[in-house]
Scaffold this motif. Structure first.
Motif, PDB file in Angstrom:
ATOM      1  N   MET A   1       0.814  -1.182   0.000  1.00 57.37           N
ATOM      2  CA  MET A   1       0.000   0.000   0.000  1.00 57.37           C
ATOM      3  C   MET A   1       0.867   1.259   0.000  1.00 57.37           C
ATOM      4  SD  MET A   1      -3.116   0.456  -0.169  1.00 57.37           S
ATOM      5  CE  MET A   1      -4.340   1.665  -0.015  1.00 57.37           C
ATOM      6  N   PHE A   2       2.030   1.179   0.657  1.00 55.03           N
ATOM      7  CA  PHE A   2       2.936   2.320   0.706  1.00 55.03           C
ATOM      8  C   PHE A   2       3.390   2.729  -0.687  1.00 55.03           C
ATOM      9  CE2 PHE A   2       7.392   3.661   0.564  1.00 55.03           C
ATOM     10  CZ  PHE A   2       7.292   4.883   1.196  1.00 55.03           C
ATOM     11  N   TYR A   3       3.736   1.735  -1.541  1.00 47.84           N
ATOM     12  CA  TYR A   3       4.248   2.044  -2.875  1.00 47.84           C
ATOM     13  C   TYR A   3       3.166   2.649  -3.772  1.00 47.84           C
ATOM     14  CZ  TYR A   3       8.379  -0.433  -1.420  1.00 47.84           C
ATOM     15  OH  TYR A   3       9.502  -0.814  -0.738  1.00 47.84           O
ATOM     16  N   VAL A   4       1.938   2.204  -3.615  1.00 45.82           N
ATOM     17  CA  VAL A   4       0.832   2.781  -4.384  1.00 45.82           C
ATOM     18  C   VAL A   4       0.623   4.235  -3.960  1.00 45.82           C
ATOM     19  CG1 VAL A   4      -1.631   2.646  -4.872  1.00 45.82           C
ATOM     20  CG2 VAL A   4      -0.277   0.550  -4.760  1.00 45.82           C
ATOM     21  N   ALA A   5       0.659   4.485  -2.650  1.00 46.10           N
ATOM     22  CA  ALA A   5       0.504   5.857  -2.157  1.00 46.10           C
ATOM     23  C   ALA A   5       1.651   6.737  -2.635  1.00 46.10           C
ATOM     24  CB  ALA A   5       0.424   5.854  -0.628  1.00 46.10           C
ATOM     25  N   ALA A   6       2.875   6.198  -2.639  1.00 44.42           N
ATOM     26  CA  ALA A   6       4.023   6.965  -3.118  1.00 44.42           C
ATOM     27  C   ALA A   6       3.875   7.298  -4.608  1.00 44.42           C
ATOM     28  CB  ALA A   6       5.316   6.187  -2.878  1.00 44.42           C
ATOM     29  N   ALA A   7       3.366   6.360  -5.397  1.00 37.71           N
ATOM     30  CA  ALA A   7       3.149   6.604  -6.824  1.00 37.71           C
ATOM     31  C   ALA A   7       2.087   7.668  -7.047  1.00 37.71           C
ATOM     32  CB  ALA A   7       2.762   5.309  -7.522  1.00 37.71           C
ATOM     33  N   VAL A   8       1.031   7.636  -6.256  1.00 37.79           N
ATOM     34  CA  VAL A   8      -0.037   8.636  -6.380  1.00 37.79           C
ATOM     35  C   VAL A   8       0.477  10.016  -5.982  1.00 37.79           C
ATOM     36  CG1 VAL A   8      -2.280   9.357  -5.479  1.00 37.79           C
ATOM     37  CG2 VAL A   8      -1.920   6.982  -6.149  1.00 37.79           C
ATOM     38  N   VAL A   9       1.228  10.098  -4.875  1.00 37.72           N
ATOM     39  CA  VAL A   9       1.782  11.385  -4.448  1.00 37.72           C
ATOM     40  C   VAL A   9       2.725  11.926  -5.518  1.00 37.72           C
ATOM     41  CG1 VAL A   9       3.322  12.487  -2.757  1.00 37.72           C
ATOM     42  CG2 VAL A   9       1.493  10.964  -1.991  1.00 37.72           C
ATOM     43  N   PHE A  10       3.567  11.072  -6.070  1.00 38.50           N
ATOM     44  CA  PHE A  10       4.465  11.505  -7.141  1.00 38.50           C
ATOM     45  C   PHE A  10       3.669  11.981  -8.352  1.00 38.50           C
ATOM     46  CE2 PHE A  10       6.720  10.649 -11.100  1.00 38.50           C
ATOM     47  CZ  PHE A  10       7.840  11.444 -10.924  1.00 38.50           C
ATOM     48  N   GLY A  11       2.614  11.259  -8.704  1.00 36.27           N
ATOM     49  CA  GLY A  11       1.779  11.648  -9.836  1.00 36.27           C
ATOM     50  C   GLY A  11       1.115  12.991  -9.644  1.00 36.27           C
ATOM     51  N   VAL A  12       0.637  13.251  -8.442  1.00 33.11           N
ATOM     52  CA  VAL A  12       0.016  14.548  -8.148  1.00 33.11           C
ATOM     53  C   VAL A  12       1.064  15.659  -8.243  1.00 33.11           C
ATOM     54  CG1 VAL A  12      -1.080  15.920  -6.328  1.00 33.11           C
ATOM     55  CG2 VAL A  12      -1.858  13.589  -6.775  1.00 33.11           C
ATOM     56  N   TRP A  13       2.255  15.423  -7.689  1.00 36.41           N
ATOM     57  CA  TRP A  13       3.325  16.409  -7.805  1.00 36.41           C
ATOM     58  C   TRP A  13       3.706  16.624  -9.262  1.00 36.41           C
ATOM     59  CZ3 TRP A  13       8.115  15.599 -10.015  1.00 36.41           C
ATOM     60  CH2 TRP A  13       8.977  16.689  -9.970  1.00 36.41           C
ATOM     61  N   PHE A  14       3.820  15.541 -10.021  1.00 39.52           N
ATOM     62  CA  PHE A  14       4.192  15.610 -11.431  1.00 39.52           C
ATOM     63  C   PHE A  14       3.158  16.405 -12.221  1.00 39.52           C
ATOM     64  CE2 PHE A  14       4.844  13.893 -15.717  1.00 39.52           C
ATOM     65  CZ  PHE A  14       6.226  13.979 -15.810  1.00 39.52           C
ATOM     66  N   MET A  15       1.896  16.165 -11.914  1.00 35.20           N
ATOM     67  CA  MET A  15       0.815  16.874 -12.604  1.00 35.20           C
ATOM     68  C   MET A  15       0.863  18.373 -12.281  1.00 35.20           C
ATOM     69  SD  MET A  15      -3.285  16.076 -12.564  1.00 35.20           S
ATOM     70  CE  MET A  15      -3.109  14.466 -13.268  1.00 35.20           C
ATOM     71  N   SER A  16       1.117  18.716 -11.027  1.00 34.34           N
ATOM     72  CA  SER A  16       1.163  20.136 -10.673  1.00 34.34           C
ATOM     73  C   SER A  16       2.409  20.815 -11.235  1.00 34.34           C
ATOM     74  CB  SER A  16       1.097  20.307  -9.162  1.00 34.34           C
ATOM     75  OG  SER A  16       2.254  19.776  -8.551  1.00 34.34           O
ATOM     76  N   ALA A  17       3.509  20.087 -11.339  1.00 37.65           N
ATOM     77  CA  ALA A  17       4.759  20.671 -11.824  1.00 37.65           C
ATOM     78  C   ALA A  17       4.794  20.785 -13.347  1.00 37.65           C
ATOM     79  CB  ALA A  17       5.946  19.842 -11.339  1.00 37.65           C
ATOM     80  N   TYR A  18       4.238  19.790 -14.066  1.00 35.62           N
ATOM     81  CA  TYR A  18       4.388  19.745 -15.521  1.00 35.62           C
ATOM     82  C   TYR A  18       3.082  19.879 -16.290  1.00 35.62           C
ATOM     83  CZ  TYR A  18       9.105  18.315 -14.441  1.00 35.62           C
ATOM     84  OH  TYR A  18      10.379  18.285 -13.962  1.00 35.62           O
ATOM     85  N   GLY A  19       1.967  19.986 -15.612  1.00 36.48           N
ATOM     86  CA  GLY A  19       0.697  20.190 -16.298  1.00 36.48           C
ATOM     87  C   GLY A  19      -0.165  18.946 -16.329  1.00 36.48           C
ATOM     88  N   GLY A  20      -1.450  19.182 -16.590  1.00 39.60           N
ATOM     89  CA  GLY A  20      -2.431  18.107 -16.559  1.00 39.60           C
ATOM     90  C   GLY A  20      -2.235  17.045 -17.623  1.00 39.60           C
ATOM     91  N   ALA A  21      -1.783  17.436 -18.808  1.00 34.47           N
ATOM     92  CA  ALA A  21      -1.611  16.459 -19.890  1.00 34.47           C
ATOM     93  C   ALA A  21      -0.536  15.441 -19.532  1.00 34.47           C
ATOM     94  CB  ALA A  21      -1.263  17.165 -21.192  1.00 34.47           C
ATOM     95  N   TYR A  22       0.609  15.926 -19.038  1.00 33.12           N
ATOM     96  CA  TYR A  22       1.683  15.004 -18.664  1.00 33.12           C
ATOM     97  C   TYR A  22       1.304  14.171 -17.437  1.00 33.12           C
ATOM     98  CZ  TYR A  22       4.720  17.374 -21.979  1.00 33.12           C
ATOM     99  OH  TYR A  22       5.273  17.882 -23.115  1.00 33.12           O
ATOM    100  N   GLY A  23       0.592  14.776 -16.513  1.00 30.36           N
ATOM    101  CA  GLY A  23       0.127  14.031 -15.344  1.00 30.36           C
ATOM    102  C   GLY A  23      -0.832  12.920 -15.732  1.00 30.36           C
ATOM    103  N   THR A  24      -1.731  13.216 -16.666  1.00 28.47           N
ATOM    104  CA  THR A  24      -2.660  12.190 -17.152  1.00 28.47           C
ATOM    105  C   THR A  24      -1.905  11.060 -17.826  1.00 28.47           C
ATOM    106  OG1 THR A  24      -4.356  13.887 -17.445  1.00 28.47           O
ATOM    107  CG2 THR A  24      -4.677  11.809 -18.619  1.00 28.47           C
ATOM    108  N   GLU A  25      -0.881  11.408 -18.616  1.00 29.90           N
ATOM    109  CA  GLU A  25      -0.065  10.364 -19.252  1.00 29.90           C
ATOM    110  C   GLU A  25       0.623   9.500 -18.208  1.00 29.90           C
ATOM    111  OE1 GLU A  25       2.626  11.814 -22.203  1.00 29.90           O
ATOM    112  OE2 GLU A  25       1.057  12.925 -23.240  1.00 29.90           O
TER     113      GLU A  25
END
Length: 142
Positions: free
Chosen positions: A1-25
């Motif tokens: 469960m920790f790794y899934v949460a870490a992936a989601v947190v990274f994805g949210v950060w990635f989306m905020s840093a690089y935009g919604g299109a890259y985050g969706t990808e």
């Protein structure tokens, strides 16, 4: 469960840093990889039972399979620089005014086409890509 949460947190950060299109990808890629990893569990079970691998050797067989899969991915990624002129690596190099890899014209999948060479060196390399453009292949190129 920790790794899934870490992936989601990274994805949210990635989306905020690089935009919604890259985050969706990123999230689409994550979901595809997650589903493929679950599919791999079934493949491992089938392989272990079909070949009746003893329980004490299953960890070694599994580890060998993972290492072999990683090595094969590395080999095919390296080969794709030569064989796929329109690949992301080739496009990034063309955007910067250079070709990122150097492969002879003989390095293509058909034994002749698809090599990458820098500008001015495409002569004698039939089917080579020079400066982001395809150079004619075959006898008419000489």
């Amino acid at each position: 469960m920790f790794y899934v949460a870490a992936a989601v947190v990274f994805g949210v950060w990635f989306m905020s840093a690089y935009g919604g299109a890259y985050g969706t990808e990123y999230f689409a890629g994550y979901l595809v990889e997650k589903s493929l990893s679950v599919d791999n569990l079934f493949v491992f079970v089938i392989i272990m039972t079909t070949f009746t691998v003893p329980e004490e050797h299953q960890q070694k067989v599994l580890s060998f399979g993972i290492v072999l899969a990683l090595a094969m991915r590395a080999v095919f990624m390296a080969l794709s620089r030569c064989w796929v002129p329109g690949s992301l690596t080739a496009r990034r190099g063309a955007e910067r005014g250079r070709v990122p890899g150097r492969c002879s014209g003989r390095g293509g999948p058909a034994g002749g086409a698809g090599g990458l060479v820098p500008d001015g060196e495409a002569d004698g390399h039939p089917g080579a890509v020079a400066g982001g453009r395809q150079v004619a292949a075959g006898p008419e190129a000489r």
